[in-house]
Write an enzyme that holds these catalytic residues in place. Structure first.
Site, PDB file in Angstrom:
ATOM      1  N   ASP A  84      41.336  51.370  42.753  1.00  0.00           N
ATOM      2  CA  ASP A  84      40.252  51.143  41.796  1.00  0.00           C
ATOM      3  C   ASP A  84      39.113  52.135  41.979  1.00  0.00           C
ATOM      4  OD1 ASP A  84      39.442  50.209  44.217  1.00  0.00           O
ATOM      5  OD2 ASP A  84      39.193  48.122  43.598  1.00  0.00           O
ATOM      6  N   GLY A  85      39.359  53.205  42.731  1.00  0.00           N
ATOM      7  CA  GLY A  85      38.392  54.290  42.836  1.00  0.00           C
ATOM      8  C   GLY A  85      37.167  53.983  43.657  1.00  0.00           C
ATOM      9  N   ASP A  86      37.271  53.038  44.612  1.00  0.00           N
ATOM     10  CA  ASP A  86      36.081  52.668  45.377  1.00  0.00           C
ATOM     11  C   ASP A  86      36.232  52.850  46.875  1.00  0.00           C
ATOM     12  OD1 ASP A  86      37.829  50.639  45.981  1.00  0.00           O
ATOM     13  OD2 ASP A  86      36.368  49.027  45.727  1.00  0.00           O
ATOM     14  N   SER A  98      44.692  18.679  16.684  1.00  0.00           N
ATOM     15  CA  SER A  98      45.142  19.326  17.910  1.00  0.00           C
ATOM     16  C   SER A  98      44.270  20.556  18.157  1.00  0.00           C
ATOM     17  CB  SER A  98      46.613  19.728  17.782  1.00  0.00           C
ATOM     18  OG  SER A  98      47.428  18.593  17.607  1.00  0.00           O
ATOM     19  N   GLY A 142      48.169  42.961  58.036  1.00  0.00           N
ATOM     20  CA  GLY A 142      48.159  43.812  56.853  1.00  0.00           C
ATOM     21  C   GLY A 142      49.538  44.079  56.282  1.00  0.00           C
ATOM     22  N   HIS A 167      35.484  23.137  16.322  1.00  0.00           N
ATOM     23  CA  HIS A 167      36.516  23.582  15.388  1.00  0.00           C
ATOM     24  C   HIS A 167      36.348  25.050  15.024  1.00  0.00           C
ATOM     25  CE1 HIS A 167      36.265  19.164  14.696  1.00  0.00           C
ATOM     26  NE2 HIS A 167      37.566  19.289  14.815  1.00  0.00           N
TER      27      HIS A 167
END
Length: 653
Positions: free
Chosen positions: A474-476, A130, A559, A294
């Site tokens: 996100d600081g952009d 498995s 929006g 494996h």
């Protein structure tokens, strides 16, 4: 409860010993024993927790418990019920979701639920450890496998279960059974022993061992490992069996086909068996090439490179004639390409690799008859990929294309990949109405000044907006607005903007949708597209008021933000309320615009006290939001820049 030292196992059969050897190599937890520990290491009985034994006075036992705890905390996290039962639970889950499958009672065996309908046909059985899901049970179905036998994770299935599966298919009147086995020692031994026992009972059984690994330049004594190419053998053999071909012919044909096939894998890191640590370590700038399924290490480590470079290296290695395990593919060859996710690769990466493989092969003059992309034979969560090449002709392609009900086999179009048109011409842009004012006129020049001031303002606010955005996003935000400003600046260099207000806003909308990016680009694009509509007929103050209203309505519709939700809409909404006065006869442009800008700036500042109701900030606790919303600040700044130019230069339109 008490601790006990590890004791030797009682004698076992050859098949069980093989299984034990595989477990000792790969499985750190099994039946209560830690396989990788020194022989004197003491372990807990199953279900016993270390805290249950802390009353012991033995310092040795305390030391061993501490070591056990340290080792267990280094294991990877897995969503399982128990380490010992994970293989059974996984197979039971697949069968529970698929009415076409049944479990064989007392064994980790899955069979077709319509087994009784196979009288007079050859049965196909495969399997292995498995952890390779969807292999092997995902390939059970009409036109593929009759059944599979699963071992524990990365462990060969038990001989008794293999024999039980052979007996089960024989008892429904099949005319022979073909065992399709990947070339690993434990699988060969256990399937081989079961075959011998079945033949001794008078059951007709044959076995093919598939080795498609193209990693080794020098042939190893054990031969090539069995990898994802085995799935293609399942498909071909299944199509032959469904067509009524006999056992001997199927065996001979798939044995020959397997010789024209090769597979090579690459991985960014290892995988980890439930209850265990990763099987090998890679540094951040390394990639493992030629590894198995494996968790074992590959043939060499290479430096991290682009997807194109890694795919090229893989195909070079696979087709190099000096490599004893190469695939004899050359210009003019026709192949089936299989791009196999080893378990943990993202679909984004898989698509990039598939494209790289197709482009590289076609550049070599190789015709790709079919391309199969997905997860076919994994190695748990290993973030890697394998490429399989199978040389095909039309008769073999017919077998690949034959219908199957196996759930994991992809629905592939029965047309060649190479030679197909992969793109179509984009629709032509609708013809624009001629500009009502000559380009380069006074209005156009003033609009250039407005746009330049807006761009300069946004570029100057980049770092400030990014700092505000880091608290809730996100600081952009500043970067996004600066990207829009630079796009507008480049656009202005191409020539004067349209003098028509409607055309100008439409052009800006398309530009921001393409260049700005993020939700801000979409929202500004919506606003400008909608605002342009009322200005097509007139460009007086009431029309500009209607344009503002139309833009805000579009932003709210798509929006899903509303005034008070701490977004850019708050600034624009506040300004719009003041601009309603433009509808009145004799309204003063500059007086009303000044009030609108002040309202927008006040609304932007007020967002610091609002609880976010939309956007990324809505997922942040209001206690952490103590700065104004950057989108609202940017919108107010844009309005302020427009006002400054209009006050110094006069109305634009």
């Amino acid at each position: 409860m008490r601790l006990r030292p590890r004791r030797p196992h009682p004698p076992r059969s050859a098949g069980a010993l093989s299984t034990r050897m595989r477990e000792r190599r790969w499985g750190p937890w099994n039946r209560g024993y830690y396989r990788g520990a020194p022989s004197s290491f003491c372990v807990l009985r199953p279900r016993q927790h270390p805290q249950d034994c802390l009353s012991s006075s033995s310092s040795v036992q305390r030391c061993e418990l501490s070591l056990l705890h340290s080792l267990s905390t280094m294991t990877s996290k897995k969503l399982v019920n128990s380490v010992a039962g994970c293989a059974d639970d996984a197979l039971a889950g697949l069968v529970a979701c698929n009415p076409n499958l049944q479990l064989l009672q007392g064994h980790r065996v899955a069979l077709r639920s319509d087994l009784d309908s196979l009288k007079g046909q050859v049965a196909l059985l495969s399997g292995g450890g498995s952890g390779h899901e969807p292999a092997h049970a995902g390939f059970i179905g009409k036109g593929m496998l009759t059944g599979i036998i699963a071992g524990a994770v990365f462990t060969s299935p038990a001989v008794g279960s293999i024999l039980a599966a052979i007996r089960a298919v024989a008892q429904v009147g099949t005319v022979g059974t073909l065992l399709i086995v990947k070339n690993y020692t434990g699988d060969r031994l256990n399937f081989g022993l079961a075959r011998e026992q079945a033949q001794a009972e008078g059951i007709s059984v044959e076995m093919v061992v598939i080795g498609d690994d193209s990693a080794f330049a020098v042939l190893k004594k054990a031969g090539r490992r069995g990898l994802c190419g085995t799935v293609l053998i399942h498909k071909v053999a299944g199509a032959l069996a469904e067509a009524g071909v006999g056992l001997e012919e199927i065996t001979n044909r798939v044995s020959m086909i397997a010789k024209a096939m090769g597979t090579l894998g690459v991985s960014l890191s290892s995988c980890s068996i439930p209850g265990s640590r990763p099987t090998f370590e890679l540094s951040a700038d390394e990639v493992e090439l030629g590894l198995g399924i494996h968790g074992e290490a590959g043939v060499r480590r290479i430096k991290m490179a682009s997807a194109d470079e890694i795919v090229t290296l893989m195909l070079d290695h696979m087709t190099n004639s000096s490599n004893v395990s190469h695939v004899p593919v050359q210009s003019g060859s026709s192949v089936v390409l299989m791009v196999n996710n080893l378990g943990g690769l993202s679909f984004l990466e898989l698509g990039i690799i598939a494209n790289a493989a197709i482009c590289s092969l076609e550049a070599r003059g190789v015709k790709i008859a079919r391309a199969l992309v997905g997860t076919f034979m994994s190695a748990l969560e290993m973030p890697g990929v394998s490429l399989t090449l199978l040389q095909v002709d039309d008769p073999l392609l017919t077998l690949i294309d034959a219908e199957t009900t196996a759930s994991a086999w992809p629905n592939v179009a029965k047309v060649s990949v190479t030679g197909r048109q992969r793109s179509r011409a984009a629709p032509t842009e609708p013809l624009e109405a001629p500009d009502s004012t000559a380009a380069g006129g006074l209005a156009s020049k003033r609009m250039v000044l407005v746009l330049e001031r807006v761009c300069a303002t946004l570029l100057g606010l980049e770092e400030h907006l990014n700092a505000l955005d880091r608290a809730a996003g996100d600081g952009d935000c500043g970067t996004t607005h600066s990207r829009a400003a630079r796009a507008i600046q480049e656009w202005l260099k191409e020539g004067p903007p349209p003098a028509s207000p409607a055309q100008l806003l439409s052009k800006l909308s398309l530009l921001l949708l393409e260049k700005m990016g993020g939700s801000s680009g979409a929202l500004y694009g919506l606003f400008l597209t909608a605002a342009a509509q009322p200005l097509k007929a007139k460009a007086d103050l009431p029309a500009w008021c209607a344009a503002m209203n139309a833009g805000l309505e579009a932003m709210q519709k798509y929006g899903k933000a509303a005034p008070g939700d701490r977004t850019m809409l708050d600034s624009l909404w506040a300004a719009a309320q003041e601009l309603q006065a433009w509808k009145n006869p004799g309204a003063d442009l500059f007086q009303i615009l000044t009030k609108a800008v002040k309202s927008a700036e006040a609304a932007a500042e007020a967002t610091k006290n609002m609880e976010a109701g939309a956007g990324r900030a809505s997922y942040i606790s209001s206690a952490q939001l103590d700065q104004p919303d950057p989108g609202a600040v940017a919108a107010a700044a844009i309005l302020h820049a427009i006002m400054e130019v209009l006050q110094s230069q006069g109305p634009v339109f």
